[in-house]
Write an enzyme that holds these catalytic residues in place. Structure first.
Site, short mmCIF file in Angstrom:
data_model
loop_
_atom_site.label_atom_id
_atom_site.label_comp_id
_atom_site.label_asym_id
_atom_site.label_seq_id
_atom_site.Cartn_x
_atom_site.Cartn_y
_atom_site.Cartn_z
N ASP A 26 0.83 -1.21 0.00
CA ASP A 26 0.00 0.00 0.00
C ASP A 26 0.87 1.26 0.00
OD1 ASP A 26 -2.31 1.44 -0.04
OD2 ASP A 26 -2.75 1.23 2.09
N ASN A 74 -10.57 -3.19 -6.58
CA ASN A 74 -9.74 -2.18 -7.26
C ASN A 74 -10.22 -1.84 -8.68
OD1 ASN A 74 -6.56 -3.21 -5.75
ND2 ASN A 74 -7.97 -1.60 -5.13
C1 FPP Z 1 -1.98 0.10 -3.20
O1 FPP Z 1 -1.51 1.43 -3.25
C2 FPP Z 1 -1.45 -0.61 -4.33
C3 FPP Z 1 -2.19 -1.18 -5.31
C4 FPP Z 1 -3.66 -1.16 -5.33
C5 FPP Z 1 -1.55 -1.84 -6.44
C6 FPP Z 1 -0.24 -2.53 -6.13
C7 FPP Z 1 0.31 -2.83 -7.43
C8 FPP Z 1 1.59 -2.89 -7.77
C9 FPP Z 1 2.75 -2.78 -6.88
C10 FPP Z 1 1.87 -3.05 -9.21
C11 FPP Z 1 1.28 -4.26 -9.82
C12 FPP Z 1 2.02 -5.46 -9.43
C13 FPP Z 1 2.57 -6.27 -10.30
C14 FPP Z 1 3.22 -7.53 -9.87
C15 FPP Z 1 2.61 -5.93 -11.70
P1 FPP Z 1 -2.57 2.57 -3.42
O2 FPP Z 1 -2.72 2.85 -4.88
O3 FPP Z 1 -3.85 2.20 -2.73
O4 FPP Z 1 -1.85 3.73 -2.70
P2 FPP Z 1 -2.50 4.90 -1.82
O5 FPP Z 1 -3.12 4.23 -0.64
O6 FPP Z 1 -1.31 5.73 -1.47
O7 FPP Z 1 -3.47 5.60 -2.71
#
Ligand code: FPP
Length: 247
Positions: A26, A74
């Site tokens: 996250d 998501n």
């Molecule tokens: C949460 O951060 C992260 C995600 C919903 C996506 C995680 C994805 C990756 C690291 C990339 C995809 C993975 C692969 C293996 C290709 P957030 O977007 O909720 O962050 P925030 O809470 O700061 O908004």
């Protein structure tokens, strides 16, 4: 800290080593926002961080790393962010196909695969085939994954087996677990959440029944092997009783 014979040396004697770590990645969006970048740029750096952590987990002798990359919820994010994450997944899996056997990293994808594109399904088929050729460290990538959804899919598959006369006798915990995406994978010993929130967000609901939790404010793109060492050191000081009492 270095791992020897499955035990991490902390300088304070040998302590149990987590065989399986699960991580909620996250904070990518906030990391990008702080730098005036689009959210997808945060996810791209998040993938680089993931790569480093995967190698580190393999090097210290863990059995499994399970990461939460894209939840069943998501899809509600803006279209460009969703397609950006899917493109990163295609890139990650395509690269993995070329290097995973040489790097000794097996891959499995947990989640409702029926919601993924044919391109991604084809890549998953190929990574599964390569993973079946060797033993050792395995990374589980959770995509279109939700803990409740996983349990429901397992229940429905079990019900199908009952209807078809393929499931006789009592349904035990062990047998139920064999219907989950994580079939054959030990439960996580340690669950880490980066990014400052302190919740499970529908991740591995069945499997985390007795996991130790570790929360850090570090945003996922800033996460390092040293941060993982810190989490492992905290885990090694915990007293896991699994509902029993201390011996
Ligand atoms: C949460 O951060 C992260 C995600 C919903 C996506 C995680 C994805 C990756 C690291 C990339 C995809 C993975 C692969 C293996 C290709 P957030 O977007 O909720 O962050 P925030 O809470 O700061 O908004």
């Amino acid at each position: 800290m270095t791992a020897q014979n499955g035990i991490l040396q902390t300088g304070e004697g040998e302590r149990p080593f987590p065989r399986h770590i699960a991580i909620i990645l996250d904070g990518n969006g906030r990391w990008a926002k702080k730098r005036g970048l689009p959210r997808v740029a945060g996810h791209a750096v998040g993938v680089e961080t993931l790569r480093k952590i995967v190698y580190y987990c393999r090097d210290i002798g863990m059995d499994y790393l399970t990461v939460y990359c894209f939840s069943t919820e998501n899809w509600n994010r803006p279209q460009d962010e969703v397609s950006g994450i899917m493109k990163l997944l295609v890139k990650y899996l395509s690269e993995a196909i070329k290097t995973m056997e040489q790097r000794r990293i097996r891959l499995r994808v947990f989640g409702d695969l029926s919601g993924l594109s044919p391109e991604i399904l084809e890549l998953i088929e190929r990574t599964n085939e390569i993973s079946s050729r060797f033993e050792g460290f395995q990374t589980n990538i959770c995509v279109n994954y939700g803990g409740r959804d996983e349990i429901l899919r397992a229940v429905n598959r079990y019900a199908e087996d009952v209807r078809a006369g393929r499931a006789e006798g009592e349904l035990t915990e062990e047998r139920f677990a064999s219907y989950l995406d994580s079939a054959g994978v030990s439960d996580p010993d340690l669950l880490i959440r980066a990014g400052g929130e302190q919740r499970l967000s529908n991740f591995l609901l069945w499997q985390c029944a007795y996991s130790e939790f570790y929360f850090t404010d570090v945003l996922w793109p800033d996460f390092t092997p040293e941060e993982l060492d810190k989490a492992i050191a905290v885990y090694q000081r915990r007293d896991r009783r699994f509902g029993g009492i201390k011996a």
